[in-house]
Write a protein that holds these residues in place. Structure first.
Motif, PDB file in Angstrom:
ATOM      1  N   LEU A  41     107.398 -31.232  95.531  1.00 42.92           N
ATOM      2  CA  LEU A  41     106.672 -30.430  96.522  1.00 42.92           C
ATOM      3  C   LEU A  41     107.014 -28.951  96.394  1.00 42.92           C
ATOM      4  O   LEU A  41     106.152 -28.084  96.581  1.00 42.92           O
ATOM      5  CB  LEU A  41     107.005 -30.927  97.931  1.00 42.92           C
ATOM      6  CG  LEU A  41     106.434 -32.292  98.297  1.00 42.92           C
ATOM      7  CD1 LEU A  41     106.953 -32.746  99.651  1.00 42.92           C
ATOM      8  CD2 LEU A  41     104.904 -32.268  98.293  1.00 42.92           C
ATOM      9  N   ASP A  42     108.253 -28.662  96.063  1.00 39.88           N
ATOM     10  CA  ASP A  42     108.640 -27.263  95.866  1.00 39.88           C
ATOM     11  C   ASP A  42     107.886 -26.663  94.679  1.00 39.88           C
ATOM     12  O   ASP A  42     107.449 -25.511  94.724  1.00 39.88           O
ATOM     13  CB  ASP A  42     110.152 -27.174  95.640  1.00 39.88           C
ATOM     14  CG  ASP A  42     110.620 -25.741  95.481  1.00 39.88           C
ATOM     15  OD1 ASP A  42     110.573 -24.983  96.465  1.00 39.88           O
ATOM     16  OD2 ASP A  42     111.006 -25.366  94.355  1.00 39.88           O
ATOM     17  N   THR A  43     107.717 -27.461  93.630  1.00 31.85           N
ATOM     18  CA  THR A  43     106.945 -26.997  92.476  1.00 31.85           C
ATOM     19  C   THR A  43     105.493 -26.739  92.864  1.00 31.85           C
ATOM     20  O   THR A  43     104.900 -25.719  92.489  1.00 31.85           O
ATOM     21  CB  THR A  43     107.012 -28.037  91.342  1.00 31.85           C
ATOM     22  OG1 THR A  43     108.369 -28.180  90.919  1.00 31.85           O
ATOM     23  CG2 THR A  43     106.155 -27.614  90.153  1.00 31.85           C
ATOM     24  N   LEU A  44     104.912 -27.663  93.633  1.00 31.99           N
ATOM     25  CA  LEU A  44     103.534 -27.469  94.077  1.00 31.99           C
ATOM     26  C   LEU A  44     103.411 -26.236  94.969  1.00 31.99           C
ATOM     27  O   LEU A  44     102.446 -25.475  94.877  1.00 31.99           O
ATOM     28  CB  LEU A  44     103.042 -28.701  94.834  1.00 31.99           C
ATOM     29  CG  LEU A  44     102.780 -29.963  94.021  1.00 31.99           C
ATOM     30  CD1 LEU A  44     102.180 -31.042  94.908  1.00 31.99           C
ATOM     31  CD2 LEU A  44     101.858 -29.682  92.845  1.00 31.99           C
ATOM     32  N   ASP A  45     104.379 -26.045  95.824  1.00 30.39           N
ATOM     33  CA  ASP A  45     104.345 -24.885  96.701  1.00 30.39           C
ATOM     34  C   ASP A  45     104.365 -23.591  95.898  1.00 30.39           C
ATOM     35  O   ASP A  45     103.700 -22.611  96.236  1.00 30.39           O
ATOM     36  CB  ASP A  45     105.537 -24.941  97.658  1.00 30.39           C
ATOM     37  CG  ASP A  45     105.486 -23.855  98.711  1.00 30.39           C
ATOM     38  OD1 ASP A  45     104.624 -23.923  99.603  1.00 30.39           O
ATOM     39  OD2 ASP A  45     106.295 -22.914  98.618  1.00 30.39           O
ATOM     40  N   ASP A  46     105.114 -23.614  94.813  1.00 32.70           N
ATOM     41  CA  ASP A  46     105.179 -22.444  93.943  1.00 32.70           C
ATOM     42  C   ASP A  46     103.835 -22.205  93.254  1.00 32.70           C
ATOM     43  O   ASP A  46     103.398 -21.070  93.081  1.00 32.70           O
ATOM     44  CB  ASP A  46     106.285 -22.656  92.911  1.00 32.70           C
ATOM     45  CG  ASP A  46     106.437 -21.473  91.979  1.00 32.70           C
ATOM     46  OD1 ASP A  46     106.453 -20.332  92.465  1.00 32.70           O
ATOM     47  OD2 ASP A  46     106.533 -21.694  90.751  1.00 32.70           O
ATOM     48  N   LEU A  47     103.153 -23.287  92.870  1.00 38.12           N
ATOM     49  CA  LEU A  47     101.872 -23.162  92.169  1.00 38.12           C
ATOM     50  C   LEU A  47     100.719 -22.870  93.123  1.00 38.12           C
ATOM     51  O   LEU A  47      99.711 -22.295  92.725  1.00 38.12           O
ATOM     52  CB  LEU A  47     101.580 -24.451  91.401  1.00 38.12           C
ATOM     53  CG  LEU A  47     102.527 -24.764  90.232  1.00 38.12           C
ATOM     54  CD1 LEU A  47     102.284 -26.166  89.704  1.00 38.12           C
ATOM     55  CD2 LEU A  47     102.351 -23.747  89.114  1.00 38.12           C
ATOM     56  N   ALA A  48     100.833 -23.327  94.372  1.00 40.12           N
ATOM     57  CA  ALA A  48      99.829 -23.070  95.416  1.00 40.12           C
ATOM     58  C   ALA A  48      98.442 -23.609  95.074  1.00 40.12           C
ATOM     59  O   ALA A  48      97.473 -22.864  94.989  1.00 40.12           O
ATOM     60  CB  ALA A  48      99.752 -21.577  95.724  1.00 40.12           C
ATOM     61  N   PRO A  49      98.318 -24.947  94.873  1.00 41.31           N
ATOM     62  CA  PRO A  49      96.973 -25.516  94.747  1.00 41.31           C
ATOM     63  C   PRO A  49      96.247 -25.430  96.085  1.00 41.31           C
ATOM     64  O   PRO A  49      96.841 -25.052  97.109  1.00 41.31           O
ATOM     65  CB  PRO A  49      97.249 -26.971  94.347  1.00 41.31           C
ATOM     66  CG  PRO A  49      98.586 -27.261  94.949  1.00 41.31           C
ATOM     67  CD  PRO A  49      99.367 -25.975  94.845  1.00 41.31           C
ATOM     68  N   ASP A  50      94.993 -25.817  96.091  1.00 39.65           N
ATOM     69  CA  ASP A  50      94.183 -25.664  97.300  1.00 39.65           C
ATOM     70  C   ASP A  50      94.389 -26.794  98.299  1.00 39.65           C
ATOM     71  O   ASP A  50      93.888 -26.708  99.435  1.00 39.65           O
ATOM     72  CB  ASP A  50      92.709 -25.578  96.910  1.00 39.65           C
ATOM     73  CG  ASP A  50      92.450 -24.360  96.037  1.00 39.65           C
ATOM     74  OD1 ASP A  50      92.419 -23.241  96.569  1.00 39.65           O
ATOM     75  OD2 ASP A  50      92.304 -24.524  94.805  1.00 39.65           O
ATOM     76  N   GLY A  51      95.090 -27.834  97.922  1.00 39.51           N
ATOM     77  CA  GLY A  51      95.374 -28.921  98.839  1.00 39.51           C
ATOM     78  C   GLY A  51      96.193 -29.986  98.146  1.00 39.51           C
ATOM     79  O   GLY A  51      96.239 -30.068  96.915  1.00 39.51           O
ATOM     80  N   VAL A  52      96.875 -30.818  98.950  1.00 40.78           N
ATOM     81  CA  VAL A  52      97.671 -31.934  98.430  1.00 40.78           C
ATOM     82  C   VAL A  52      97.200 -33.202  99.139  1.00 40.78           C
ATOM     83  O   VAL A  52      97.166 -33.252 100.367  1.00 40.78           O
ATOM     84  CB  VAL A  52      99.177 -31.724  98.663  1.00 40.78           C
ATOM     85  CG1 VAL A  52      99.971 -32.902  98.106  1.00 40.78           C
ATOM     86  CG2 VAL A  52      99.648 -30.427  98.024  1.00 40.78           C
ATOM     87  N   ILE A  53      96.820 -34.199  98.362  1.00 38.94           N
ATOM     88  CA  ILE A  53      96.299 -35.452  98.896  1.00 38.94           C
ATOM     89  C   ILE A  53      97.459 -36.416  99.097  1.00 38.94           C
ATOM     90  O   ILE A  53      98.154 -36.771  98.140  1.00 38.94           O
ATOM     91  CB  ILE A  53      95.242 -36.048  97.948  1.00 38.94           C
ATOM     92  CG1 ILE A  53      94.133 -35.026  97.687  1.00 38.94           C
ATOM     93  CG2 ILE A  53      94.664 -37.332  98.521  1.00 38.94           C
ATOM     94  CD1 ILE A  53      93.161 -35.435  96.582  1.00 38.94           C
ATOM     95  N   VAL A  54      97.675 -36.848 100.333  1.00 38.76           N
ATOM     96  CA  VAL A  54      98.901 -37.544 100.723  1.00 38.76           C
ATOM     97  C   VAL A  54      98.576 -38.890 101.363  1.00 38.76           C
ATOM     98  O   VAL A  54      97.599 -39.013 102.113  1.00 38.76           O
ATOM     99  CB  VAL A  54      99.698 -36.670 101.713  1.00 38.76           C
ATOM    100  CG1 VAL A  54     100.875 -37.424 102.304  1.00 38.76           C
ATOM    101  CG2 VAL A  54     100.185 -35.402 101.024  1.00 38.76           C
ATOM    102  N   GLN A  55      99.397 -39.885 101.075  1.00 39.40           N
ATOM    103  CA  GLN A  55      99.335 -41.168 101.782  1.00 39.40           C
ATOM    104  C   GLN A  55     100.549 -41.374 102.684  1.00 39.40           C
ATOM    105  O   GLN A  55     100.423 -41.884 103.786  1.00 39.40           O
ATOM    106  CB  GLN A  55      99.252 -42.333 100.790  1.00 39.40           C
ATOM    107  CG  GLN A  55      99.260 -43.705 101.479  1.00 39.40           C
ATOM    108  CD  GLN A  55      99.344 -44.881 100.524  1.00 39.40           C
ATOM    109  OE1 GLN A  55      99.583 -44.696  99.331  1.00 39.40           O
ATOM    110  NE2 GLN A  55      99.156 -46.086 101.033  1.00 39.40           N
ATOM    111  N   ASP A  56     101.722 -40.983 102.231  1.00 38.71           N
ATOM    112  CA  ASP A  56     102.982 -41.278 102.907  1.00 38.71           C
ATOM    113  C   ASP A  56     103.181 -40.367 104.123  1.00 38.71           C
ATOM    114  O   ASP A  56     103.151 -39.141 104.005  1.00 38.71           O
ATOM    115  CB  ASP A  56     104.132 -41.102 101.908  1.00 38.71           C
ATOM    116  CG  ASP A  56     105.437 -41.680 102.397  1.00 38.71           C
ATOM    117  OD1 ASP A  56     105.967 -41.172 103.400  1.00 38.71           O
ATOM    118  OD2 ASP A  56     105.933 -42.628 101.772  1.00 38.71           O
ATOM    119  N   LEU A  57     103.413 -40.963 105.279  1.00 36.23           N
ATOM    120  CA  LEU A  57     103.638 -40.175 106.500  1.00 36.23           C
ATOM    121  C   LEU A  57     104.888 -39.318 106.391  1.00 36.23           C
ATOM    122  O   LEU A  57     104.951 -38.223 106.964  1.00 36.23           O
ATOM    123  CB  LEU A  57     103.752 -41.102 107.703  1.00 36.23           C
ATOM    124  CG  LEU A  57     102.472 -41.817 108.137  1.00 36.23           C
ATOM    125  CD1 LEU A  57     102.778 -42.827 109.241  1.00 36.23           C
ATOM    126  CD2 LEU A  57     101.429 -40.817 108.606  1.00 36.23           C
ATOM    127  N   GLY A  58     105.890 -39.791 105.653  1.00 34.50           N
ATOM    128  CA  GLY A  58     107.105 -39.002 105.484  1.00 34.50           C
ATOM    129  C   GLY A  58     106.863 -37.760 104.655  1.00 34.50           C
ATOM    130  O   GLY A  58     107.382 -36.680 104.964  1.00 34.50           O
TER     131      GLY A  58
END
Length: 821
Positions: A83-100
């Motif tokens: 998630l830290d890597t994604l935050d650095d890249l800043a895509p337009d959204g993250v598709i999530v299933q896990d509530l945690g």
């Protein structure tokens, strides 16, 4: 507002194909935490390049990254790093299933827009409203919805909606399939589906030697092209194409097809031709599923006779014959132009996978010389392979399953990273003076945090002969960021004396400054990642004295036994309930009077025993009003202890000011953050998922036990189910069964108690109806008997709510309890 056309990107080239043929956005996965773990997926650097490519369009195209798997306790450190890597890249959204994972994103990576995966099984307005309350910006609706249901949710939920319009279908409701996990150890919820619904089964039990095999669960492919206008009119934000396992060519043509159809650029004739081109790349027979209503026969949804890619129909076998040299030829009249190296498939009499081969030699019927290509309408003879040709009777359907002409029509242009602004923007300030050069850089991370770097080059500068060109020269230098992490954002130049800075000096300053900025940026990320890990580490187990509860030095709590039943199953006697602390009664979609009779009967057995009411796992729009009225009536009569199995149930109870106290397995708490998320909404107990491994369950139990030491965290009790006919498939669709007398379809009006069938591993399955859904399970209940596992849990459960008719609680409960006495 134009609808977003969202295409799959299982690889970098597939993403390029999607963008070049009209997609407004793509969704893709990285090597970890993707529901298509066996797709090629993208590396972090490929994603960085693709983001730059997407933003080079005007308007910019969008990229959504899938994090749509469930995450176990031991995977949390890697998940946080991801998630830290994604935050650095800043895509337009993250598709999530896990509530945690959703909780972690909300608290630590709020810049990432939350999209709810279709794996969250949102079938009604209440489910979407719950996601809106939880901070999601978009929900991917369940594939099983009607157009009317899509419209109702879209118009009232308060967040964006996304719907599938084309691609493969699962027999089970997405997110609720446990077949692959429990029969092969490959969890679809963790990206490793073994596609068990595509396997062959035989009607009847192991001893039945009469029935033939077929594919009762093998779904056709979804195609909503015939009703695309109606779907678009619902107001959904995004129209989604499935296919991250498909080739770039498939992505190119399916995107082109829907782009042109949405734009109104397809005449009926052109649409038919383009659909046939698409079918040559990959296609099963198509279905609109329930888009126009739920009353659809199984044979319109399931292709029980054949499996896999078929192609587009081009004719039928006229004859097979052999020449003197031994070559066998197939003759047909082709409805489509053919050329050398096209792919051909012929349906076999017994069903299954069609017989396929490439066109190596081809000629007009009666001719002697082979040709490279022949037009549509030609009577053609195609040479068959030398070996392993099955019987191909006259009249068998022949398909074109690969077309060289289609490949040529869809070239995909490569992208050079050197032509893109790949790096993160860095704002640069440059000051020139007679004493030298000073440069400062500033970059922004998530939460608006800023990172600074500065460098000085102390060397005398002379006055410039052309000071008006200094700004351009400095900009040209600092735009040359090369293969660093950076690209030039804003540039500010201070040059009050009109100094001349040699390009070599400016280049040296740029390299030193960006190296320094990179070091500071990496340090900042490391510190922030550590902060999240510290929060995660709060649940590290503290040492406890053997045989005692460390919190209060008392002996461990006694085991709490829970029994779960359905309203419409026989109720146990009072004697059977000895040792049972809690009873959970699944109310389904029954009349409140019937529910009250059953609940009051159970409560009357023992005034000290808790009786909870459980909401149904699935509720559709036509059931929602009646369920809401039932819940209102029951709460009004004092029934205030509830169990929920989905987000919609949580929202329904919240509307009446009631917090559920128990969450069933389908809310999937596999890690401490998911447990914290459920506890924060009032849950005091969590039923473990049937697919959690024993070591994972123990790790989660230890983490939650340690959470109980933290005052700010409410730690729920875990319940381990020790007996259950676990639902492998949950579906709106009856299986399509083929017998010797033809096809027998168990449609929605069929009242057969139990259907049985056997797979090729000789495992016996049963399929029966519960609450108007078709439930498939193993014929024998799944039992947990390992006492080394059981002793880690203070909550054990016997779940009879999925059991078929004929399973008597009076027989099961004493036997199960005896094993643990």
């Amino acid at each position: 507002m134009p609808h977003e056309l969202l295409a799959p990107a299982g690889s970098f080239d597939a993403a390029l194909a999607a963008f070049q043929y009209g997609a407004d956005a793509v969704y893709l996965g990285l090597p970890r935490f993707s529901a298509r773990a066996e797709a090629e997926n993208l590396s972090v650097e490929e994603l960085r390049t693709l983001l730059a490519y997407a933003r080079s369009f005007a308007p910019a195209k969008k990229i959504y990254v899938t994090f749509n798997t469930l995450v176990t306790e031991d995977e949390l450190p890697q998940a946080i790093e991801f998630l830290d890597t994604l935050d650095d890249l800043a895509p337009d959204g993250v598709i999530v299933q896990d509530l945690g994972i959703a909780r972690i994103i909300r608290e630590y990576f709020p810049r990432l827009a939350l999209h709810a995966s279709t794996q969250m099984a949102v079938h009604n307005l209440d489910g979407a409203r719950a996601l809106a309350q939880a901070g999601f910006r978009r929900v991917v609706l369940a594939r099983e919805l009607t157009i009317t249901e899509m419209a109702e949710i879209t118009q009232s939920c308060g967040i964006e909606t996304e719907v599938f319009i084309h691609g493969a279908l699962c027999y089970s409701v997405s997110g609720l399939c446990l077949f692959s996990s429990l029969t092969s150890g490959r969890s679809g919820n963790r990206g490793r589906c073994a596609y068990c619904c595509r396997e062959a089964f035989k009607c009847g039990g192991v001893s039945d030697t009469v029935s033939t095999e077929n594919y009762p669960f093998s779904m056709r492919d979804l195609c909503l092209a015939p009703v695309l206008g109606k779907v678009a009119a619902t107001g959904v934000s995004s129209l989604k194409i499935e296919g991250r396992m498909k080739s770039p060519l498939y992505v190119a043509i399916v995107t082109d097809y829907y782009r042109r159809k949405l734009d109104g650029r397809l005449s009926p004739e052109n649409e038919r031709a383009l659909a046939q081109d698409l079918q040559t790349v990959f296609s099963r027979p198509w279905t609109s599923l329930y888009a126009e209503g739920l009353e659809v026969p199984s044979e319109k949804i399931i292709d029980s006779h054949f499996i896999g890619h078929r192609g587009t129909l081009i004719g039928h076998v006229q004859k097979l014959f052999r020449e003197r040299d031994g070559t066998r030829w197939l003759r047909l009249t082709t409805e489509r132009p053919l050329e050398k190296h096209d792919g051909i498939q012929v349906e076999q009499t017994g069903g299954g996978k069609p017989f396929g081969f490439a066109v190596i030699r081809m000629r007009p019927a009666g001719g002697r010389d082979s040709v490279i290509a022949l037009p549509a309408g030609t009577e053609v003879e195609i040479a068959l392979p030398d070996d392993d040709v099955p019987p191909l009777p006259p009249g068998a359907s022949v398909f074109c399953a690969a077309s060289q002409a289609v490949r040529r029509r869809y070239p995909i242009a490569a992208v050079r990273e050197a032509d893109l602004c790949v790096g993160r923007p860095a704002d640069i300030e440059v000051a020139l003076s007679p004493a030298g050069i000073t440069a400062r850089a500033c970059a922004y991370g998530s939460d608006s945090r800023r990172v600074f770097a500065e460098t000085r080059f102390e060397s005398p500068l002379s006055l410039s002969r052309q000071p008006e060109k200094t700004q351009a020269a400095v900009r040209k230098c600092f735009e040359r960021t090369g293969h660093t992490l950076w690209r030039l954002g804003s540039l500010t130049l201070e040059d009050p004396h009109g100094c001349y800075a040699p390009p070599s000096k400016l280049n040296e300053v740029r390299r030193t400054l960006l190296d320094s900025l990179t070091r500071v940026w990496d340090e900042s990320r490391t510190q922030r990642r550590a902060a999240v890990q510290v929060f995660s580490a709060l649940a590290m187990p503290r040492p406890a004295q053997s045989g005692t509860d460390h919190r209060n030095n008392q002996q461990p709590s006694p085991v709490n036994w829970t029994l779960k039943l359905r309203v419409d199953t026989p109720l146990p006697s009072s004697a059977c309930l000895e040792g049972i602390s809690d009873i959970v009664l699944n109310i389904g979609h029954h009349h409140p009077g019937q529910i009250e009779v059953a609940a009051d009967t159970l409560r009357a057995f023992d005034a000290g025993r808790n009786v909870l009411l459980a909401l149904p796992l699935l509720t559709r729009a036509h059931e929602a009003a009646a369920l809401r009225a039932t819940v209102r009536e029951l709460i009004g009569k004092g029934w205030d202890q509830w169990e929920c199995a989905d987000l919609a149930g949580m929202q329904l109870l919240a509307d009446f000011g009631v917090c559920p106290i128990s969450s069933d397995w389908s809310l999937y708490a596999l890690n401490r953050f998911a447990a914290r998320e459920l506890a924060a909404t009032g849950f005091r107990r969590i039923v473990l998922s049937p697919e959690i491994a024993h070591n994972e369950a123990v790790a989660l139990a230890e983490a939650i036990r340690a959470d109980s030491y933290v005052p700010e965290i409410s730690a729920p009790r875990l319940e381990l189910t020790v007996y259950r006919h676990t639902p492998l498939f949950i579906s709106e669709t009856a299986p399509c069964l083929k017998g010797d007398g033809g096809t027998h379809t168990c449609d929605r009006s069929d009242r057969a108690d139990i259907l049985s069938f056997t797979d090729r591993r000789r495992r016996c399955m049963i399929c029966h109806r519960i609450d108007n859904r078709w439930i498939t399970s193993l014929s024998s209940a799944i039992c947990v008997t390992d006492h080394s596992i059981l002793e880690r849990f203070t909550g054990l459960r016997i779940d009879l709510s999925w059991s078929p008719t004929g399973i008597e609680p009076a027989q099961v409960i004493p036997e199960v309890r005896f094993q643990f006495s």
